[in-house]
Scaffold this motif. Structure first.
Motif, PDB file in Angstrom:
ATOM      1  N   GLN A 313      26.414  14.427  34.815  1.00 59.00           N
ATOM      2  CA  GLN A 313      27.476  14.996  35.425  1.00 59.00           C
ATOM      3  C   GLN A 313      28.531  13.908  34.950  1.00 59.00           C
ATOM      4  OE1 GLN A 313      28.280  14.858  39.575  1.00 59.00           O
ATOM      5  NE2 GLN A 313      28.903  17.073  39.488  1.00 59.00           N
ATOM      6  N   ARG A 314      28.167  12.555  34.933  1.00 61.10           N
ATOM      7  CA  ARG A 314      29.284  11.475  34.616  1.00 61.10           C
ATOM      8  C   ARG A 314      29.099  11.204  33.192  1.00 61.10           C
ATOM      9  NH1 ARG A 314      32.994  11.646  38.786  1.00 61.10           N
ATOM     10  NH2 ARG A 314      31.894  11.520  40.812  1.00 61.10           N
ATOM     11  N   ASN A 315      27.999  11.593  32.529  1.00 58.45           N
ATOM     12  CA  ASN A 315      27.992  10.944  31.067  1.00 58.45           C
ATOM     13  C   ASN A 315      27.909   9.819  30.926  1.00 58.45           C
ATOM     14  OD1 ASN A 315      27.417  11.511  28.459  1.00 58.45           O
ATOM     15  ND2 ASN A 315      29.522  12.099  27.814  1.00 58.45           N
ATOM     16  N   PHE A 316      26.786   9.204  31.564  1.00 67.74           N
ATOM     17  CA  PHE A 316      26.359   7.628  31.138  1.00 67.74           C
ATOM     18  C   PHE A 316      24.932   7.471  31.161  1.00 67.74           C
ATOM     19  CE2 PHE A 316      26.671   7.290  35.756  1.00 67.74           C
ATOM     20  CZ  PHE A 316      25.615   6.258  36.305  1.00 67.74           C
ATOM     21  N   GLN A 317      24.598   6.529  30.469  1.00 68.24           N
ATOM     22  CA  GLN A 317      23.031   6.110  30.558  1.00 68.24           C
ATOM     23  C   GLN A 317      22.991   4.567  30.569  1.00 68.24           C
ATOM     24  OE1 GLN A 317      24.086   7.599  26.921  1.00 68.24           O
ATOM     25  NE2 GLN A 317      24.725   9.556  28.270  1.00 68.24           N
ATOM     26  N   LEU A 318      21.902   4.103  31.140  1.00 71.75           N
ATOM     27  CA  LEU A 318      21.468   2.775  31.250  1.00 71.75           C
ATOM     28  C   LEU A 318      20.045   2.612  30.591  1.00 71.75           C
ATOM     29  CD1 LEU A 318      22.212  -0.055  33.561  1.00 71.75           C
ATOM     30  CD2 LEU A 318      19.660   0.571  33.051  1.00 71.75           C
ATOM     31  N   LEU A 319      19.693   1.672  29.563  1.00 74.73           N
ATOM     32  CA  LEU A 319      18.651   1.624  28.965  1.00 74.73           C
ATOM     33  C   LEU A 319      18.340   0.174  29.150  1.00 74.73           C
ATOM     34  CD1 LEU A 319      19.241   3.836  25.814  1.00 74.73           C
ATOM     35  CD2 LEU A 319      18.305   4.809  27.997  1.00 74.73           C
ATOM     36  N   MET A 320      17.042  -0.248  29.452  1.00 71.68           N
ATOM     37  CA  MET A 320      16.592  -1.492  29.472  1.00 71.68           C
ATOM     38  C   MET A 320      15.052  -1.710  29.315  1.00 71.68           C
ATOM     39  SD  MET A 320      17.525  -4.972  31.978  1.00 71.68           S
ATOM     40  CE  MET A 320      16.713  -6.163  31.795  1.00 71.68           C
ATOM     41  N   LEU A 321      14.849  -2.510  28.357  1.00 75.54           N
ATOM     42  CA  LEU A 321      13.344  -2.964  28.096  1.00 75.54           C
ATOM     43  C   LEU A 321      13.316  -4.526  28.286  1.00 75.54           C
ATOM     44  CD1 LEU A 321      12.838  -0.905  24.832  1.00 75.54           C
ATOM     45  CD2 LEU A 321      12.144   0.018  27.182  1.00 75.54           C
ATOM     46  N   SER A 322      12.113  -5.127  28.938  1.00 72.92           N
ATOM     47  CA  SER A 322      11.873  -6.563  28.983  1.00 72.92           C
ATOM     48  C   SER A 322      10.703  -6.843  29.213  1.00 72.92           C
ATOM     49  CB  SER A 322      12.665  -6.850  30.277  1.00 72.92           C
ATOM     50  OG  SER A 322      12.234  -6.303  31.327  1.00 72.92           O
ATOM     51  N   ASN A 323      10.247  -7.906  28.938  1.00 68.87           N
ATOM     52  CA  ASN A 323       8.811  -8.603  28.670  1.00 68.87           C
ATOM     53  C   ASN A 323       8.683  -9.902  29.851  1.00 68.87           C
ATOM     54  OD1 ASN A 323      10.206 -10.550  27.388  1.00 68.87           O
ATOM     55  ND2 ASN A 323       8.654 -10.893  25.953  1.00 68.87           N
ATOM     56  N   GLY A 324       9.823  -9.878  30.768  1.00 68.19           N
ATOM     57  CA  GLY A 324       9.855 -11.204  31.665  1.00 68.19           C
ATOM     58  C   GLY A 324       9.470 -11.155  33.012  1.00 68.19           C
ATOM     59  N   GLY A 325       8.831  -9.972  33.463  1.00 70.44           N
ATOM     60  CA  GLY A 325       8.275  -9.786  34.789  1.00 70.44           C
ATOM     61  C   GLY A 325       9.402  -9.996  35.874  1.00 70.44           C
ATOM     62  N   VAL A 326       9.145 -10.910  36.818  1.00 70.46           N
ATOM     63  CA  VAL A 326      10.194 -10.927  38.069  1.00 70.46           C
ATOM     64  C   VAL A 326      11.589 -11.325  37.424  1.00 70.46           C
ATOM     65  CG1 VAL A 326       8.598 -11.037  39.844  1.00 70.46           C
ATOM     66  CG2 VAL A 326       8.944 -13.017  38.526  1.00 70.46           C
ATOM     67  N   LYS A 327      11.292 -12.259  36.605  1.00 72.56           N
ATOM     68  CA  LYS A 327      12.840 -12.844  35.947  1.00 72.56           C
ATOM     69  C   LYS A 327      13.633 -11.673  35.517  1.00 72.56           C
ATOM     70  CE  LYS A 327      11.098 -17.384  34.693  1.00 72.56           C
ATOM     71  NZ  LYS A 327      11.320 -18.641  33.501  1.00 72.56           N
ATOM     72  N   THR A 328      13.148 -10.846  34.862  1.00 71.30           N
ATOM     73  CA  THR A 328      14.032  -9.708  34.224  1.00 71.30           C
ATOM     74  C   THR A 328      14.172  -8.577  35.214  1.00 71.30           C
ATOM     75  OG1 THR A 328      12.120  -9.045  32.713  1.00 71.30           O
ATOM     76  CG2 THR A 328      14.035 -10.458  31.730  1.00 71.30           C
ATOM     77  N   GLU A 329      13.158  -8.500  36.186  1.00 73.05           N
ATOM     78  CA  GLU A 329      13.145  -7.487  37.071  1.00 73.05           C
ATOM     79  C   GLU A 329      14.409  -7.433  37.956  1.00 73.05           C
ATOM     80  OE1 GLU A 329      10.712  -6.103  40.924  1.00 73.05           O
ATOM     81  OE2 GLU A 329       9.596  -6.348  39.217  1.00 73.05           O
ATOM     82  N   LYS A 330      14.804  -8.798  38.262  1.00 73.72           N
ATOM     83  CA  LYS A 330      16.159  -8.888  39.275  1.00 73.72           C
ATOM     84  C   LYS A 330      17.499  -8.463  38.312  1.00 73.72           C
ATOM     85  CE  LYS A 330      18.638 -11.913  42.301  1.00 73.72           C
ATOM     86  NZ  LYS A 330      19.808 -11.522  41.515  1.00 73.72           N
ATOM     87  N   LEU A 331      17.247  -9.099  37.311  1.00 72.11           N
ATOM     88  CA  LEU A 331      18.555  -8.645  36.309  1.00 72.11           C
ATOM     89  C   LEU A 331      18.522  -7.130  36.022  1.00 72.11           C
ATOM     90  CD1 LEU A 331      18.407 -11.332  33.213  1.00 72.11           C
ATOM     91  CD2 LEU A 331      20.074 -10.600  34.821  1.00 72.11           C
ATOM     92  N   LEU A 332      17.562  -6.536  36.051  1.00 64.98           N
ATOM     93  CA  LEU A 332      17.718  -4.912  35.570  1.00 64.98           C
ATOM     94  C   LEU A 332      18.096  -4.267  36.873  1.00 64.98           C
ATOM     95  CD1 LEU A 332      14.518  -2.883  34.104  1.00 64.98           C
ATOM     96  CD2 LEU A 332      15.979  -2.066  35.914  1.00 64.98           C
ATOM     97  N   VAL A 333      17.513  -4.769  38.157  1.00 64.02           N
ATOM     98  CA  VAL A 333      18.077  -3.984  39.322  1.00 64.02           C
ATOM     99  C   VAL A 333      19.650  -4.354  39.240  1.00 64.02           C
ATOM    100  CG1 VAL A 333      17.929  -4.099  41.676  1.00 64.02           C
ATOM    101  CG2 VAL A 333      15.959  -4.028  40.412  1.00 64.02           C
ATOM    102  N   ASP A 334      20.102  -5.452  39.237  1.00 60.75           N
ATOM    103  CA  ASP A 334      21.641  -5.896  39.188  1.00 60.75           C
ATOM    104  C   ASP A 334      22.271  -5.175  38.137  1.00 60.75           C
ATOM    105  OD1 ASP A 334      20.902  -7.827  41.196  1.00 60.75           O
ATOM    106  OD2 ASP A 334      21.022  -9.540  39.939  1.00 60.75           O
ATOM    107  N   PHE A 335      21.846  -5.021  37.012  1.00 53.93           N
ATOM    108  CA  PHE A 335      22.656  -4.261  35.988  1.00 53.93           C
ATOM    109  C   PHE A 335      22.868  -2.819  36.380  1.00 53.93           C
ATOM    110  CE2 PHE A 335      20.993  -7.239  32.578  1.00 53.93           C
ATOM    111  CZ  PHE A 335      21.958  -8.022  32.487  1.00 53.93           C
ATOM    112  N   LEU A 336      21.702  -2.279  36.870  1.00 55.06           N
ATOM    113  CA  LEU A 336      21.794  -0.878  37.265  1.00 55.06           C
ATOM    114  C   LEU A 336      22.699  -0.754  38.356  1.00 55.06           C
ATOM    115  CD1 LEU A 336      20.667   1.942  37.110  1.00 55.06           C
ATOM    116  CD2 LEU A 336      18.677   1.229  38.682  1.00 55.06           C
ATOM    117  N   GLN A 337      22.643  -1.530  39.475  1.00 57.88           N
ATOM    118  CA  GLN A 337      23.449  -1.438  40.702  1.00 57.88           C
ATOM    119  C   GLN A 337      25.022  -1.526  40.183  1.00 57.88           C
ATOM    120  OE1 GLN A 337      21.876  -4.608  43.181  1.00 57.88           O
ATOM    121  NE2 GLN A 337      20.841  -2.955  44.455  1.00 57.88           N
TER     122      GLN A 337
END
Length: 344
Positions: A313-337
């Protein structure tokens, strides 16, 4: 030219990325699109702990549970062709299943309502190491009891999608990896994607290892397909979403069927066919508002953390791939929010 919300989002995502930088940062690749325009792109860190190979747009990652999106798509392509009936027993298509599973349908597997136990999470890593479909089938010959009557509950289980990959192979008469290449990867232009470790080595693409010297995940070889084991780059994922939205892979009405809630888990999360509906599921769960224009999936396997989310409906996408476990997990959630706050 980007809209004001998109410009503001670009700056906020850039600030988040800078705040998360460190000398030993694991690798990740992030893309955010809005209204057909690239809002933010960031590739950073290393594809392993050797500090020699930097992440770039064609670096492939283990998708983990994002693989389920592609497995469900393959099933629905065959359903479009009249080769699969969603409410038919799975035993109609997969030979050698226990008679006690006659009540399990393709629909139940797609929506996690089968009652099949999740061996990948219930068994020890040592027991899963090297496990293939033949070994899994041998186990079920003597352990046929389901965890609940099919269709009465929903419980996320990797086993469902492992069997769906075999269903695709048996119905199409092709190896599951060959099927995806011919009917998904090639039509979408996903040149770096595969479900076979041997194939990506032969393809000459660079694969992001877990953020460790050892290339194995959990010190185990994961051989089962369908639920995990697809390798793709951020470049390929962007092409996939475009092909999906441009009706190159599946009919709009079929995609709509995949993106409505078919099951509700005990924690309230809703699942379609290969997609969480209205929230991103697992550790990146968000709003459960319905009817939902947003769908997505996350992946978590060893050090890999992955996410694909889009709002039609809003026509946007977020894509993220990472190999850093908890370090990048927090970043991913922050980016998404941050992305959802600005664009949704």
């Amino acid at each position: 030219m980007l809209s004001q919300p998109s410009q503001s989002l670009r700056q906020e995502l850039s600030d988040l990325a800078k705040a998360g930088e460190s000398a030993d940062l694991p690798g990740y690749a992030l893309r955010v699109y809005s209204q057909g325009q690239l809002v933010y792109a960031h590739d950073t860190g290393y594809a392993g702990a050797g500090f020699s190979n930097l992440i770039h747009e064609d670096t492939t990652f283990e998708l983990a549970s994002l693989s389920k999106i592609f497995t469900a798509l393959a099933v629905m392509q065959l359903q479009e062709q009249g080769l699969i009936e969603l409410h038919a027993p799975v035993g109609t298509y997969i030979r050698g299943l226990p008679r006690a599973w006659q009540g399990v349908t393709v629909h139940h597997l797609l929506s996690h309502q089968s009652g099949l136990p999740d061996l990948m999470n219930q068994w020890s890593r040592r027991r899963v190491n090297g496990l293939d479909l033949k070994g899994m089938m041998a186990h079920f010959e003597h352990n046929v009891r389901l965890q609940f009557e099919p269709g009465t509950r929903a419980a996320y289980s990797n086993t469902n999608y492992i069997f769906l990959a075999e269903l695709v192979a048996q119905v199409s008469g092709q190896d599951f990896g060959d099927y995806l290449k011919l009917h998904v990867f090639d039509p979408a232009g996903m040149a770096s994607s595969t479900v076979s470790s041997e194939r990506w080595r032969a393809m000459g693409v660079f694969h992001a290892l877990p953020y460790a010297e050892n290339s194995k995940i959990h010190e185990a070889d994961y051989n089962l397909l369908g639920a995990i084991n697809q390798k793709s780059s951020i470049h390929d994922l962007a092409k996939f979403v475009n092909a999906l939205m441009d009706k190159q892979l599946i009919r709009p009405e079929t995609l709509a069927t995949m993106m409505v809630p078919h099951a509700v888990f005990e924690d309230g999360k809703r699942y379609g066919y290969g997609w969480y509906i209205g929230q991103l599921g697992g550790w990146a769960a968000m709003s459960s508002t319905l009817p939902a224009a947003g769908v997505g999936h996350t992946g978590r396997l060893g050090a890999y953390r992955t996410a694909l989310y889009f709002n039609k409906q809003r026509n946007f996408q977020l894509l993220m791939l990472s190999n850093g476990g908890v370090k990048t997990e927090k970043l991913l959630v922050d980016f998404l929010q941050k992305t959802r706050t600005r664009l949704e």
